[in-house]
Design a protein around this motif. Structure first.
Motif, PDB file in Angstrom:
ATOM      1  N   MET A   1      27.162 126.978  18.104  1.00 37.91           N
ATOM      2  CA  MET A   1      26.106 127.994  18.138  1.00 37.91           C
ATOM      3  C   MET A   1      26.445 129.066  19.166  1.00 37.91           C
ATOM      4  SD  MET A   1      22.061 127.611  19.160  1.00 37.91           S
ATOM      5  CE  MET A   1      22.468 127.074  20.815  1.00 37.91           C
ATOM      6  N   ASP A   2      26.286 130.317  18.778  1.00 42.34           N
ATOM      7  CA  ASP A   2      26.439 131.432  19.703  1.00 42.34           C
ATOM      8  C   ASP A   2      25.141 131.531  20.501  1.00 42.34           C
ATOM      9  OD1 ASP A   2      26.461 133.943  20.935  1.00 42.34           O
ATOM     10  OD2 ASP A   2      27.703 134.830  19.375  1.00 42.34           O
ATOM     11  N   LYS A   3      25.167 131.037  21.743  1.00 37.90           N
ATOM     12  CA  LYS A   3      23.937 130.938  22.535  1.00 37.90           C
ATOM     13  C   LYS A   3      23.322 132.312  22.792  1.00 37.90           C
ATOM     14  CE  LYS A   3      21.080 128.351  25.038  1.00 37.90           C
ATOM     15  NZ  LYS A   3      21.593 127.428  26.074  1.00 37.90           N
ATOM     16  N   LEU A   4      24.148 133.286  23.109  1.00 40.41           N
ATOM     17  CA  LEU A   4      23.631 134.619  23.389  1.00 40.41           C
ATOM     18  C   LEU A   4      22.960 135.212  22.150  1.00 40.41           C
ATOM     19  CD1 LEU A   4      23.324 136.903  25.421  1.00 40.41           C
ATOM     20  CD2 LEU A   4      25.566 137.751  24.716  1.00 40.41           C
ATOM     21  N   LEU A   5      23.590 135.036  20.991  1.00 36.41           N
ATOM     22  CA  LEU A   5      22.994 135.533  19.755  1.00 36.41           C
ATOM     23  C   LEU A   5      21.690 134.811  19.452  1.00 36.41           C
ATOM     24  CD1 LEU A   5      23.198 137.342  17.278  1.00 36.41           C
ATOM     25  CD2 LEU A   5      24.587 135.565  16.176  1.00 36.41           C
ATOM     26  N   ALA A   6      21.662 133.511  19.729  1.00 35.50           N
ATOM     27  CA  ALA A   6      20.436 132.744  19.503  1.00 35.50           C
ATOM     28  C   ALA A   6      19.310 133.245  20.395  1.00 35.50           C
ATOM     29  CB  ALA A   6      20.700 131.265  19.753  1.00 35.50           C
ATOM     30  N   GLU A  41      16.360 125.334  19.327  1.00 37.77           N
ATOM     31  CA  GLU A  41      15.358 124.301  19.612  1.00 37.77           C
ATOM     32  C   GLU A  41      16.001 122.919  19.627  1.00 37.77           C
ATOM     33  OE1 GLU A  41      11.141 126.030  17.971  1.00 37.77           O
ATOM     34  OE2 GLU A  41      12.561 125.269  16.488  1.00 37.77           O
ATOM     35  N   GLN A  42      16.908 122.671  18.711  1.00 31.60           N
ATOM     36  CA  GLN A  42      17.571 121.371  18.677  1.00 31.60           C
ATOM     37  C   GLN A  42      18.410 121.146  19.934  1.00 31.60           C
ATOM     38  OE1 GLN A  42      19.787 121.125  15.005  1.00 31.60           O
ATOM     39  NE2 GLN A  42      17.960 121.342  13.715  1.00 31.60           N
ATOM     40  N   GLU A  43      19.091 122.170  20.377  1.00 32.88           N
ATOM     41  CA  GLU A  43      19.894 122.034  21.593  1.00 32.88           C
ATOM     42  C   GLU A  43      19.021 121.771  22.802  1.00 32.88           C
ATOM     43  OE1 GLU A  43      21.989 125.248  24.251  1.00 32.88           O
ATOM     44  OE2 GLU A  43      23.348 124.721  22.607  1.00 32.88           O
ATOM     45  N   LEU A  44      17.860 122.436  22.856  1.00 35.12           N
ATOM     46  CA  LEU A  44      16.960 122.275  24.000  1.00 35.12           C
ATOM     47  C   LEU A  44      16.105 121.017  23.891  1.00 35.12           C
ATOM     48  CD1 LEU A  44      15.759 125.988  24.334  1.00 35.12           C
ATOM     49  CD2 LEU A  44      17.344 124.793  25.840  1.00 35.12           C
TER      50      LEU A  44
END
Length: 297
Positions: A1-6, A41-44
């Motif tokens: 996942m591109d965190k910044l884009l998310a 949300e899944q990552e967090l």
């Protein structure tokens, strides 16, 4: 996942109050926004947005995360802009706060020239008469009217002056008579700017002469355009800035009174100033806007 884009997609969803609206702003498919927010949300391991068939709302955890994510994105944008600002010409975003009526009358008509001159400059203009917290509201430059009260950690630069004029419509003056002396205004309906107190004094100055007139009337407002409209309608004598009445004086829709005096309400001063934070000292974007202001004032 591109965190910044998310993060960008999550913030856009909150701002737009929905996935579809956010997708339109970002010019991507709705499914892309939904998928990126789901992955975030899944990552967090926490629900950031409450979804129903009718609306998307922010959860308690999402509200706190939104504030942090927005601050990160804004700081990143500012960091990028600070590097671009060191190039050969002003580049990047510039957030400017302008007084509402003054901005519409004197600045906005010329903004196209500024954008054409600097094609890499990205302007974000806010029109408000409120005193802006530059740091909290992420504003780069604020243009204000009146004497600038000293503020810790804020640089204030004078840009110029304007003149206030006592005016009334020809119809009003035919009906009520032309006041010959400032004190004659005691017998007239005066249209007053609302500075927070019902009592207002107009101070007339000419050389060594100072005359203070406590004015009264049936109308007051915190908006200069409202006062201007009521004056043109023939319902009183108004004290208005030159930048809003000059065309009416030329066209005969208003008549200027007491031109040998300078006139100001209460303890105000007819000044134009710029405010910005010390970390913007030397910014090409700000200097370009201030040079633009000097040309049009």
């Amino acid at each position: 996942m591109d965190k910044l884009l998310a993060l960008r997609m999550f913030v856009a969803t909150v701002d737009a109050k929905g996935f579809s609206a956010a997708a339109r702003r970002l010019e991507v498919a709705t499914s892309t926004v939904t998928r990126m927010v789901d992955a975030l949300e899944q990552e967090l391991g926490s629900v950031l947005l409450n979804r129903s068939t009718r609306q998307v709302t922010v959860s308690e955890a999402g509200a706190a995360y939104y504030l942090s994510a927005r601050r990160i994105l804004e700081e990143l944008e500012e960091a990028d802009a600070s590097i671009r600002d060191r190039g050969d010409e002003p580049a990047g975003p510039l957030r400017v706060s302008l007084p509402m009526a003054f901005g519409r009358a004197r600045i906005c008509p010329h903004l196209g020239d500024l954008l054409r001159q600097y094609p890499r400059l990205e302007l974000d203009i806010s029109l408000t008469d409120d005193i802006v917290d530059l740091l909290a509201e992420r504003v780069d430059l604020s243009i204000r009217l009146g004497a600038a009260a000293p503020m810790d950690g804020v640089i204030s630069r004078p840009l110029g002056r304007f003149r206030r004029r006592v005016v009334a419509s020809p119809d009003y003056l035919r009906e009520r008579g032309v006041p010959e002396q400032p004190m004659d205004l005691l017998a007239h309906d005066c249209l007053r700017f609302n500075y927070g107190s019902a009592r207002q004094v107009w101070t007339f100055q000419a050389q060594d002469e100072v005359i203070r007139v406590p004015v009264h009337g049936r109308f007051r407002s915190d908006n200069v355009e409202a006062l201007h409209a009521v004056a043109r309608a023939g319902l009183g004598v108004a004290l208005l800035p030159d930048w809003i009445v000059d065309q009416d004086l030329t066209g005969g829709r208003l008549t200027s009174l007491f031109d040998t005096f300078s006139v100001d309400p209460d303890n105000t001063r007819p000044l134009i100033s710029a405010r910005y934070l010390p970390n913007h000292r030397g910014s090409m974007r700000i200097e370009a806007f201030l040079a633009f202001m000097a040309r049009i004032l």
